[in-house]
Write a protein that holds these residues in place. Structure first.
Motif: not given
Lengths: 300, 387
Positions: A127, A166-167, A123-124, B306, B308, A158-160, A119-121, A162-163, B269-270, B262
């Motif tokens: 972005h 927010s983007l 999101c980056q 965010l 968790q 809810p985690g991904p 998920c962080p990858t 929400g992430a 947060c994920c 993230p």
């Protein structure tokens, strides 16, 4: 409002669910962008290219640049043929490919990408896609890159969700009632309050968008949201209300430290050119104003 | 020393006493050693850096957060060497304001800045800082505000009319010159102020290489690069006293935006059980060590709504010094609640540090609310009509 959605750049999330699917709305928005003369890139992961192009007429199909990840996601066929490196490389290639002019990138689905990428990858990369790398500074709104992402919200926790929200600059949640689809649109501008709007719409067979007014609500088996409100002041052993006469009597009552207004003002603003102190005397109701000296009665 | 012979008796007239005090010390005790020059009467031998002051309780060196009202509730200001953590509100509208106030205060006081972000270019962040207000124009606005209040309250206060003229806020703290300025959010900071200031920017998409290697250590690579960057700046510019500085000592203000989101490569947060769950906590620990050994103060905004895992939030709170949480009413049912109709959100001061001290320096007030007016961000004690 759905039309003006395409005027805003950035990431737009289309959240759909099992009951209300979002791919037709995605295709409608893709068609709209193509008709406006923008470049449209589609990254298809969940359905085949033929199925995605179905329903579009030829001039739209000629504008669509399709990047296919459905047929061979892991590149098992001859390497170097199409999109080596998997989905991440495909996204990065999209980033470098949009050279100039307004463009729309449709991700067929973000859910598929979320399952295959951390998920962080993701999101980056998203972005970086929705930012303006090529033109630093303020670009005119028509020139921005729009990223439309289809997200199946029931597949993720809810985690991904929400992430990704927010983007996103715009979030469209699909729901509906009685066969009529509606979109709840949440628009987040950078420094302003988010705006919320609900728009009822339907998609015609040729994937053009038709906006509709809210359907009439009569035949709704709605549970009554208002329980009959109970007035707590009934059945009390004491009286909480004032009748009109009582209120008048209350207003006309003189309070003990209620002074006349000049005395109030003088007390509130002391020291303005007062060399000596003033004495304010206001006779009370019980004061005797008789000037005679009461000690005169005494025979002393 | 003609004065020494007759001093100590209290029978002198005030005029000569004043004259004597201004020329010499009134007592016959003489200070040995170099006399401190200048007008700092309170800090005779301590170096005074622009934009800082000493706390009245324990002598800690404080910097202003940019909002005098927040300074008051944090015990006078933010202590140098500590971290101020801001828990972001849900739509991230008000926490950038506090972030910007902190940076703007740094520019106006002449401090060095370090701005780190994964979302926005630091140069863009600096362009959007609020403009400082000159003193008399702000006071004029405040007076108008109070007069406006007075007109209404003249009618209302029938019984408590003696309290009409009291301002609705807790008494505004007296600002000594150089500590705590007021800002106008509707205007941008003038360009020449930014150009004369010394700032360093860290923008993550530029610094990180395009190949995503698997990190062997437990710190995310983004955090690692940021820590190295901060350490380099502190060392090169001499904020930790390692290079003997010939120039004046200065404070480094560090601002890190959206830490833990993230975009920094962190996945707290994920997911609830994430792989790099200790990444952020390690980062905060090392950052605090860097801050404690240098003349710097840091503000961090974290999107805790965010995150968790509640345990991670608790750890992050414990690892920071001062923690302020923002809760905005947008989108929640409190927006229509008549109790909260005058305000835009609540401020929770969750933690205040206990630095070289046995007691906490907190005010008694716990019920704070904020309001974003056109030009100001105000923090007020929420008037509770039901008590």
């Amino acid at each position: 409002m759905l039309e003006s959605l395409l005027a805003v750049g950035g990431l737009m999330l289309l959240r759909d669910s099992v009951e209300w699917e979002g791919r037709s709305l995605l295709k409608a928005l893709v068609k709209k962008s193509a008709l406006r003369g923008e470049q449209v890139h589609v990254l298809g992961c969940e359905v085949s290219e033929e199925e995605f192009r179905e329903g579009f007429d030829s001039n739209i199909n000629s504008r669509l640049v399709y990047h296919d990840l459905f047929r061979d996601p892991l590149s098992w066929s001859k390497p170097g043929k199409a999109l080596p490196g998997g989905p991440l490389e495909a996204l990065r290639a999209l980033d470098k490919r949009t050279v100039s002019g307004p463009a729309t990138i449709a991700l067929d689905s973000l859910s598929w990408l979320l399952h295959h990428l951390p998920c962080p990858t993701l999101c980056q990369t998203l972005h970086a896609l929705s930012r303006q790398d090529s033109c630093p500074g303020d670009t005119p709104p028509g020139e921005q890159v729009r990223v439309l992402g289809l997200l199946h919200e029931e597949l993720h926790g809810p985690g991904p969700l929400g992430a990704l929200s927010s983007l996103a600059q715009t979030e469209v949640t699909l729901s509906g009632m009685m066969g009529q689809a509606s979109a709840q649109i949440l628009c987040r501008r950078p420094r302003q309050r988010p705006t919320h709007q609900t728009q009822w719409f339907s998609i015609l067979p040729d994937f053009s968008l038709e906006l509709q007014a809210e359907p009439p609500l009569e035949s709704q088996p709605r549970s009554d949201p208002h329980t009959p409100s109970v007035d707590p002041t009934t059945h009390l052993t004491f009286n909480l209300h004032l009748s009109k006469k009582e209120r008048e009597a209350k207003d006309s009552l003189t309070l003990p430290f209620q002074f006349s207004s000049e005395k109030q003002q003088a007390l509130l603003r002391p020291g303005l050119g007062q060399a000596t102190s003033h004495i304010f005397y206001e006779p009370d109701a019980y004061d005797d104003l008789d000037q005679e000296d009461p000690d005169d009665d005494l025979d002393v | 020393m003609a004065v020494a012979g007759t001093s100590g008796t209290g029978t002198r007239s005030t005029g000569s006493m004043v004259a004597a005090a201004s020329t010499n010390n009134v007592t016959s005790f003489q200070r040995r050693g170099p006399r401190a020059s200048g007008a700092d009467s309170g800090c005779s031998r301590l170096v005074s850096i622009a934009g800082t002051r000493r706390s009245v309780r324990n002598g800690q060196l404080l910097v202003s957060t940019g909002l005098p009202a927040l300074d008051q509730f944090l015990g006078g200001g933010l202590a140098v060497g500590t971290v101020l953590l801001i828990e972001e509100d849900k739509y991230n509208i008000y926490s950038p304001l506090l972030f910007n106030y902190f940076l703007a205060e740094g520019i106006v006081s002449g401090h060095a800045l370090l701005v780190a972000s994964a979302k926005e270019d630091p140069a863009d962040i600096l362009q959007k800082l609020p403009a400082p207000l000159i003193d008399h124009s702000y006071k004029k606005e405040c007076d108008e505000d109070i007069c406006g209040h007075k007109m209404e309250s003249d009618i209302k206060m029938k019984i408590a009319w003696r309290y009409q003229l009291f301002p609705k806020m807790e008494g505004r703290p007296v600002l000594s010159s150089g500590f705590g300025h007021d800002y106008d959010i509707s205007k941008r900071i003038p360009q020449e102020l930014i150009e004369t200031s010394k700032w360093h920017g860290f923008f993550l998409p530029e610094k990180i290489s395009s190949t995503f290697n698997v990190e062997s250590c437990s710190l995310t690579s983004g955090y690692m690069k940021l820590l190295q960057f901060i350490q380099n700046i502190i060392y090169e510019e001499g904020f930790d006293g390692s290079n003997p500085q010939k120039k004046q000592k200065n404070i480094l203000r560090i601002g890190i935006q959206n830490l833990g989101s993230p975009l920094w490569g962190d996945d707290i947060c994920c997911a609830e059980n994430c792989d790099a769950s200790h990444s952020l906590t390690k980062f905060l620990y090392i950052l605090r060590a860097l801050l404690r050994t240098s003349l710097s103060a840091c503000i961090i905004t974290v999107p805790t709504h965010l995150i968790q895992n509640k345990a991670v939030i608790a750890r992050v709170t414990n690892l920071s010094d001062t923690v302020v949480g923002l809760e905005s009413f947008i989108g929640s049912e409190k927006e229509t609640n008549p109790l909260y109709k005058d305000y835009h959100g609540l401020i929770h001061i969750r933690q205040i540090p206990r630095l070289n001290n046995l007691i906490y320096d907190i005010s008694d007030v716990k019920d704070l609310a904020f309001k974003l007016k056109k030009k100001l961000f105000t923090i007020e004690v929420r008037e509770n009509f039901y008590v």
